[in-house]
Each structure stands twice: as structure tokens, then as C-alpha cells.
Design a protein around this motif. Structure first.
Motif, PDB file in Angstrom:
ATOM      1  N   ALA A 150      41.538  12.073 -23.778  1.00 46.12           N
ATOM      2  CA  ALA A 150      41.759  12.819 -22.526  1.00 46.12           C
ATOM      3  C   ALA A 150      41.158  12.077 -21.338  1.00 46.12           C
ATOM      4  N   LEU A 151      39.967  11.506 -21.517  1.00 42.15           N
ATOM      5  CA  LEU A 151      39.334  10.763 -20.425  1.00 42.15           C
ATOM      6  C   LEU A 151      40.187   9.563 -20.020  1.00 42.15           C
ATOM      7  N   LEU A 152      40.726   8.844 -20.991  1.00 38.78           N
ATOM      8  CA  LEU A 152      41.572   7.690 -20.687  1.00 38.78           C
ATOM      9  C   LEU A 152      42.831   8.119 -19.930  1.00 38.78           C
ATOM     10  N   LEU A 153      43.424   9.243 -20.330  1.00 41.03           N
ATOM     11  CA  LEU A 153      44.591   9.758 -19.617  1.00 41.03           C
ATOM     12  C   LEU A 153      44.221  10.158 -18.191  1.00 41.03           C
ATOM     13  N   ASN A 154      43.042  10.733 -18.023  1.00 43.09           N
ATOM     14  CA  ASN A 154      42.580  11.074 -16.675  1.00 43.09           C
ATOM     15  C   ASN A 154      42.403   9.833 -15.817  1.00 43.09           C
ATOM     16  N   ILE A 155      41.803   8.797 -16.381  1.00 39.63           N
ATOM     17  CA  ILE A 155      41.594   7.551 -15.639  1.00 39.63           C
ATOM     18  C   ILE A 155      42.941   6.898 -15.321  1.00 39.63           C
ATOM     19  N   ALA A 156      43.850   6.880 -16.280  1.00 40.83           N
ATOM     20  CA  ALA A 156      45.160   6.266 -16.068  1.00 40.83           C
ATOM     21  C   ALA A 156      45.964   7.003 -15.007  1.00 40.83           C
ATOM     22  N   SER A 157      45.763   8.315 -14.900  1.00 44.58           N
ATOM     23  CA  SER A 157      46.588   9.090 -13.972  1.00 44.58           C
ATOM     24  C   SER A 157      45.981   9.243 -12.585  1.00 44.58           C
ATOM     25  N   SER A 158      44.684   9.568 -12.493  1.00 42.37           N
ATOM     26  CA  SER A 158      44.184   9.852 -11.143  1.00 42.37           C
ATOM     27  C   SER A 158      42.666   9.803 -10.970  1.00 42.37           C
ATOM     28  N   LEU A 159      41.903   9.764 -12.027  1.00 41.39           N
ATOM     29  CA  LEU A 159      40.448   9.781 -11.900  1.00 41.39           C
ATOM     30  C   LEU A 159      39.939   8.341 -11.838  1.00 41.39           C
ATOM     31  N   SER A 160      39.438   7.941 -10.704  1.00 40.33           N
ATOM     32  CA  SER A 160      39.004   6.557 -10.520  1.00 40.33           C
ATOM     33  C   SER A 160      37.779   6.249 -11.380  1.00 40.33           C
ATOM     34  N   PRO A 161      37.772   5.093 -12.033  1.00 40.04           N
ATOM     35  CA  PRO A 161      36.590   4.694 -12.810  1.00 40.04           C
ATOM     36  C   PRO A 161      35.342   4.551 -11.936  1.00 40.04           C
ATOM     37  N   SER A 162      35.526   4.388 -10.633  1.00 42.17           N
ATOM     38  CA  SER A 162      34.370   4.239  -9.739  1.00 42.17           C
ATOM     39  C   SER A 162      33.815   5.582  -9.254  1.00 42.17           C
ATOM     40  N   THR A 163      34.402   6.679  -9.697  1.00 38.42           N
ATOM     41  CA  THR A 163      33.911   8.005  -9.329  1.00 38.42           C
ATOM     42  C   THR A 163      32.501   8.195  -9.864  1.00 38.42           C
ATOM     43  N   GLN A 164      31.597   8.626  -9.013  1.00 37.16           N
ATOM     44  CA  GLN A 164      30.206   8.860  -9.416  1.00 37.16           C
ATOM     45  C   GLN A 164      30.110  10.081 -10.326  1.00 37.16           C
ATOM     46  N   LEU A 165      29.287   9.970 -11.353  1.00 40.31           N
ATOM     47  CA  LEU A 165      29.033  11.107 -12.231  1.00 40.31           C
ATOM     48  C   LEU A 165      28.175  12.124 -11.504  1.00 40.31           C
TER      49      LEU A 165
END
Length: 181
Positions: free
Chosen positions: A110-125
Motif C-alpha cells: 500500500a505504501l508503494l502504491l501511495n508513493i507511486a500515485s501521489s505521496l512524495s517520498p520527501s514528505t516529512q513524517l
């Protein structure tokens, strides 16, 4: 009239797929009706899928086939755990009693799908996500990103260590937008 137009289109051998919606405007199904026919997908081109905004839960990705299929190949290319779209789909769709490894892989999918679609890997936790990440790797004591979290989750899965923390971190990120609404 519509049937003749449809036959002429089909006669060109250009039709790869078709979706038709017939709307009865007046009358009945007994044969005395007038209708409007709306056609789409005449050339077989799949419909455009809008990227979801932000993070989506594992449940979203399990049940939204068009969205999942639009981003699955990119997701696999981002992963050091999943080697194919079939493998990612397999773990995402697991049902019933699962091992902690399977649960961690589901959240990673699910996380990979989120990153592939719209959640930037540079988003701060956020603070809660960072707290779980610190259980996986204390080196992130001040800040970390979604990309850092993905790396640590994959490391935990590949090394078969800290699987519950890896699952929890993926779950926390995948549900971040639900918790802030």
C-alpha cells in the motif's frame, strides 16, 4: 440509425473494445420507446484514472482495481521486496490469518502504491510516524521522510527483523490522511 453507425465503425476493424450505455428516454421495454445511446471506449483505450491525493489505506488499494492497476508497475519499480505486479497483488489481497511478515508486506504494498500515485517520498513524517521509525532505526532522531520509512520497512522485511514495527509504520503512514480528517 445508431446501429448502422456502430456497424460502420466496427467494419473499419478499428474497434478494440466498446462500452455502451443505453438510456431509455420515454416509453417502455415493450418496444415503443425512444432512446439516446451514449458510447465510450470505442477505441479500446482504458479510461484515465485520477491519482488519489495523499495517502490511501491498504483497504482502498485492495478494493479500487483501476487505481491499483494504474500505479502497480511503478510501485514494483520502486521496491526491493516485490519482484512483479503479481507478487505485489498477491500480498495486498491476502485474507484471513496472516503472519507478521505477510502483514508487513501488505502495508509496504500500500505504501508503494501511495508513493507511486501521489505521496512524495520527501514528505516529512509526523511525530507518531517518526516515533515508530525510531524503533526500526534510532539514527532518525530529529526528522525523516516517507522515503526513509520505505527504506527501513523494506530493510526489516528483507532481514526478517522488527516486522511488527515495519507493519505499524506502514499502517500509520497509509492511514495518515484518514486520521487528520
Amino acid at each position: 440509425q445508431y446501429i448502422d453507425e456502430l456497424q460502420s465503425i466496427m467494419g473499419t476493424n478499428a474497434t478494440l473494445g466498446m462500452k455502451m450505455i443505453l438510456q431509455i428516454v420515454s416509453g417502455s421495454l415493450a418496444g415503443n420507446s425512444t432512446s439516446d445511446i451514449f458510447t465510450g471506449l470505442i477505441d479500446g483505450t482504458p479510461p484515465t484514472v485520477e491519482a488519489p491525493s495523499g495517502a490511501r489505506s491498504m483497504g482502498f488499494w485492495k478494493t479500487h482495481n483501476d487505481e491499483r492497476n494504474a500505479f502497480i508497475n511503478t510501485s514494483v519499480s520502486l521496491s526491493s521486496v516485490f519482484l512483479s505486479a503479481n507478487e505485489l497483488n498477491y500480498y495486498l489481497s491476502l485474507q484471513g490469518k496472516k503472519s507478521m511478515l505477510d502483514k508487513a508486506k501488505q502495508q509496504l504494498a500500500a505504501l508503494l502504491l501511495n508513493i507511486a500515485s501521489s505521496l512524495s517520498p520527501s514528505t516529512q513524517l509526523n511525530a507518531g510516524e517518526l516515533e515508530i521509525l525510531l524503533l526500526l532505526n534510532p539514527a532518525y532522531w530529529t526528522s525523516a521522510t516517507v522515503g526513509d520509512a520505505k527504506t527501513e520497512i523494506e530493510t526489516a522485511i528483507l532481514s526478517l527483523t522488527n516486522l511488527e514495527h515495519a507493519k505499524d509504520l506502514g499502517d500509520e503512514i497509509n492511514n495518515r490522511d484518514v486520521k487528520t480528517q
